[in-house]
Design a protein around this motif. Structure first.
Motif, PDB file in Angstrom:
ATOM      1  N   ARG A  75      18.475  31.453  24.199  1.00 12.50           N
ATOM      2  CA  ARG A  75      18.783  32.455  23.206  1.00 12.50           C
ATOM      3  C   ARG A  75      19.451  33.757  24.149  1.00 12.50           C
ATOM      4  NH1 ARG A  75      12.817  32.931  19.885  1.00 12.50           N
ATOM      5  NH2 ARG A  75      13.276  31.042  18.887  1.00 12.50           N
ATOM      6  N   ILE A  76      19.925  33.582  25.190  1.00  9.35           N
ATOM      7  CA  ILE A  76      20.793  34.236  26.086  1.00  9.35           C
ATOM      8  C   ILE A  76      22.173  33.683  26.219  1.00  9.35           C
ATOM      9  CG2 ILE A  76      21.144  35.509  27.970  1.00  9.35           C
ATOM     10  CD1 ILE A  76      18.971  36.877  26.467  1.00  9.35           C
ATOM     11  N   LYS A  77      23.237  34.468  26.002  1.00  6.26           N
ATOM     12  CA  LYS A  77      24.690  33.930  26.383  1.00  6.26           C
ATOM     13  C   LYS A  77      25.479  35.066  26.900  1.00  6.26           C
ATOM     14  CE  LYS A  77      23.968  30.137  23.940  1.00  6.26           C
ATOM     15  NZ  LYS A  77      23.298  29.458  24.562  1.00  6.26           N
ATOM     16  N   VAL A  78      25.886  34.642  27.811  1.00  7.73           N
ATOM     17  CA  VAL A  78      26.875  35.821  28.716  1.00  7.73           C
ATOM     18  C   VAL A  78      28.293  35.123  28.716  1.00  7.73           C
ATOM     19  CG1 VAL A  78      27.001  36.877  31.139  1.00  7.73           C
ATOM     20  CG2 VAL A  78      24.779  36.382  30.115  1.00  7.73           C
ATOM     21  N   GLU A  79      29.160  36.071  28.293  1.00  8.44           N
ATOM     22  CA  GLU A  79      30.504  35.654  28.391  1.00  8.44           C
ATOM     23  C   GLU A  79      31.410  36.528  29.548  1.00  8.44           C
ATOM     24  OE1 GLU A  79      34.450  35.274  25.394  1.00  8.44           O
ATOM     25  OE2 GLU A  79      32.491  35.881  24.749  1.00  8.44           O
ATOM     26  N   ARG A  80      32.122  36.008  30.314  1.00  9.27           N
ATOM     27  CA  ARG A  80      32.848  36.676  31.214  1.00  9.27           C
ATOM     28  C   ARG A  80      34.259  36.648  30.921  1.00  9.27           C
ATOM     29  NH1 ARG A  80      34.620  35.062  36.982  1.00  9.27           N
ATOM     30  NH2 ARG A  80      34.230  36.677  38.258  1.00  9.27           N
ATOM     31  N   ILE A  81      34.953  37.830  30.657  1.00 11.03           N
ATOM     32  CA  ILE A  81      36.270  37.939  30.175  1.00 11.03           C
ATOM     33  C   ILE A  81      36.976  38.951  31.162  1.00 11.03           C
ATOM     34  CG2 ILE A  81      37.925  38.928  28.424  1.00 11.03           C
ATOM     35  CD1 ILE A  81      35.010  38.940  26.892  1.00 11.03           C
ATOM     36  N   ARG A  82      38.029  38.412  31.606  1.00 10.53           N
ATOM     37  CA  ARG A  82      39.029  38.786  32.730  1.00 10.53           C
ATOM     38  C   ARG A  82      39.997  39.804  31.881  1.00 10.53           C
ATOM     39  NH1 ARG A  82      42.512  35.787  37.022  1.00 10.53           N
ATOM     40  NH2 ARG A  82      43.899  35.258  35.254  1.00 10.53           N
ATOM     41  N   ASN A  83      39.835  41.107  32.227  1.00 11.63           N
ATOM     42  CA  ASN A  83      40.860  42.060  31.376  1.00 11.63           C
ATOM     43  C   ASN A  83      41.977  42.033  31.827  1.00 11.63           C
ATOM     44  OD1 ASN A  83      38.746  42.360  29.460  1.00 11.63           O
ATOM     45  ND2 ASN A  83      37.943  43.979  30.891  1.00 11.63           N
ATOM     46  N   VAL A  84      42.153  42.646  33.172  1.00 15.69           N
ATOM     47  CA  VAL A  84      43.523  42.834  34.008  1.00 15.69           C
ATOM     48  C   VAL A  84      43.382  42.178  35.420  1.00 15.69           C
ATOM     49  CG1 VAL A  84      44.927  44.812  35.079  1.00 15.69           C
ATOM     50  CG2 VAL A  84      43.425  44.937  32.852  1.00 15.69           C
ATOM     51  N   GLN A  85      44.584  41.766  35.768  1.00 17.51           N
ATOM     52  CA  GLN A  85      44.667  41.447  37.285  1.00 17.51           C
ATOM     53  C   GLN A  85      45.918  42.068  37.729  1.00 17.51           C
ATOM     54  OE1 GLN A  85      44.977  37.159  37.957  1.00 17.51           O
ATOM     55  NE2 GLN A  85      45.728  37.528  39.930  1.00 17.51           N
ATOM     56  N   GLN A  86      45.672  42.911  38.685  1.00 16.46           N
ATOM     57  CA  GLN A  86      46.903  43.690  39.006  1.00 16.46           C
ATOM     58  C   GLN A  86      47.101  43.406  40.480  1.00 16.46           C
ATOM     59  OE1 GLN A  86      45.572  47.759  38.665  1.00 16.46           O
ATOM     60  NE2 GLN A  86      46.129  47.839  36.557  1.00 16.46           N
ATOM     61  N   ALA A  87      48.431  43.202  40.951  1.00 12.43           N
ATOM     62  CA  ALA A  87      48.865  42.986  42.219  1.00 12.43           C
ATOM     63  C   ALA A  87      49.753  43.921  42.749  1.00 12.43           C
ATOM     64  CB  ALA A  87      49.503  41.450  42.452  1.00 12.43           C
ATOM     65  N   GLY A  88      49.825  44.451  44.050  1.00  9.03           N
ATOM     66  CA  GLY A  88      50.486  45.640  44.524  1.00  9.03           C
ATOM     67  C   GLY A  88      50.464  45.638  46.107  1.00  9.03           C
ATOM     68  N   SER A  89      51.238  46.560  46.449  1.00 10.17           N
ATOM     69  CA  SER A  89      51.017  46.809  47.930  1.00 10.17           C
ATOM     70  C   SER A  89      49.765  47.845  48.393  1.00 10.17           C
ATOM     71  CB  SER A  89      52.417  47.609  48.511  1.00 10.17           C
ATOM     72  OG  SER A  89      52.291  47.944  49.774  1.00 10.17           O
ATOM     73  N   GLY A  90      49.386  47.741  49.316  1.00 13.35           N
ATOM     74  CA  GLY A  90      47.874  48.371  50.115  1.00 13.35           C
ATOM     75  C   GLY A  90      48.310  49.814  50.406  1.00 13.35           C
ATOM     76  N   GLY A  91      49.483  49.916  50.390  1.00 13.75           N
ATOM     77  CA  GLY A  91      50.052  51.480  50.963  1.00 13.75           C
ATOM     78  C   GLY A  91      51.031  51.218  51.985  1.00 13.75           C
ATOM     79  N   LEU A  92      51.592  52.346  52.221  1.00 16.86           N
ATOM     80  CA  LEU A  92      52.873  52.570  53.116  1.00 16.86           C
ATOM     81  C   LEU A  92      52.376  52.133  54.603  1.00 16.86           C
ATOM     82  CD1 LEU A  92      55.800  53.033  53.674  1.00 16.86           C
ATOM     83  CD2 LEU A  92      55.023  55.751  54.200  1.00 16.86           C
ATOM     84  N   PHE A  93      51.030  52.334  54.963  1.00 11.31           N
ATOM     85  CA  PHE A  93      50.886  52.213  56.619  1.00 11.31           C
ATOM     86  C   PHE A  93      50.128  50.838  56.707  1.00 11.31           C
ATOM     87  CE2 PHE A  93      51.140  56.796  56.270  1.00 11.31           C
ATOM     88  CZ  PHE A  93      52.007  56.916  57.016  1.00 11.31           C
ATOM     89  N   SER A  94      49.389  50.334  55.620  1.00 10.16           N
ATOM     90  CA  SER A  94      48.598  49.331  56.039  1.00 10.16           C
ATOM     91  C   SER A  94      49.658  47.682  55.906  1.00 10.16           C
ATOM     92  CB  SER A  94      47.630  49.097  55.031  1.00 10.16           C
ATOM     93  OG  SER A  94      47.949  48.759  53.590  1.00 10.16           O
ATOM     94  N   GLY A  95      50.463  48.005  55.068  1.00  6.97           N
ATOM     95  CA  GLY A  95      51.282  46.757  54.851  1.00  6.97           C
ATOM     96  C   GLY A  95      50.621  45.648  54.498  1.00  6.97           C
ATOM     97  N   LYS A  96      49.493  45.543  53.597  1.00  6.16           N
ATOM     98  CA  LYS A  96      48.671  44.409  53.182  1.00  6.16           C
ATOM     99  C   LYS A  96      48.864  44.531  51.648  1.00  6.16           C
ATOM    100  CE  LYS A  96      45.889  43.754  57.155  1.00  6.16           C
ATOM    101  NZ  LYS A  96      45.021  42.714  57.535  1.00  6.16           N
ATOM    102  N   ASP A  97      48.893  43.244  51.158  1.00  9.18           N
ATOM    103  CA  ASP A  97      48.992  43.328  49.665  1.00  9.18           C
ATOM    104  C   ASP A  97      47.585  43.297  49.145  1.00  9.18           C
ATOM    105  OD1 ASP A  97      51.798  42.976  49.624  1.00  9.18           O
ATOM    106  OD2 ASP A  97      51.609  40.625  49.677  1.00  9.18           O
TER     107      ASP A  97
END
Length: 146
Positions: free
Chosen positions: A90-112
């Motif tokens: 009597r318990i159901k759980v649904e997992r829905i992915r809304n957004v996946q964003q990719a980008g740069s970690g910043g000017l100094f870190s250089g990691k995605d």
């Protein structure tokens, strides 16, 4: 053992009950939506027997019906153990992915970076409210530098 037991000498395996007992249990509904849309029943039991529970198989019953089998570890009196009693239908759980964003970690870190946004939709078909513990793992990369 309480009393004598008669075991026939017919070269067949026989089971003999050594003891039975009822102990207080704290029930928890658990969901791991990444792995299954179902809710599961876990019981945390404080063993209050006189003798230790020896390791071995145990049959688990829920509402008088066989719910499964568990391998018990050695449990001393006063020690807690956790047992799973199967799926709560009597318990159901649904997992829905809304957004996946990719980008740069910043000017100094250089990691995605990759960011995920998830929504969990929980449906309770019981007649009253239930507490549900949702267990979700943090995303872990297979790459050591992330």
């Amino acid at each position: 053992m309480p009393g004598k037991q008669l075991i026939p000498s017919d070269a067949q395996a026989h089971r003999v009950s050594i003891s039975t007992g009822k102990y207080p249990a704290e029930l928890t509904l658990v969901a791991v939506p990444r792995l299954s849309p179902a809710g599961f029943i876990e019981a945390k039991i404080l063993y209050q027997g006189v003798q230790p529970l020896l390791p071995g198989p145990a049959q688990l019953f829920r509402d008088g019906d066989l719910a499964g089998q568990a391998d018990l570890a050695y449990t001393a009196p006063g020690e807690a153990l956790t047992l799973g009693f199967g799926q709560d239908e009597r318990i159901k759980v649904e997992r829905i992915r809304n957004v996946q964003q990719a980008g740069s970690g910043g000017l100094f870190s250089g990691k995605d970076q990759v960011r995920y946004d998830w929504t969990l939709k929980v449906s309770n078909y019981h007649t009253g409210p239930r507490n549900l513990e949702v267990r979700e793992q943090l995303p872990r990369s297979r790459q050591d530098d992330i």
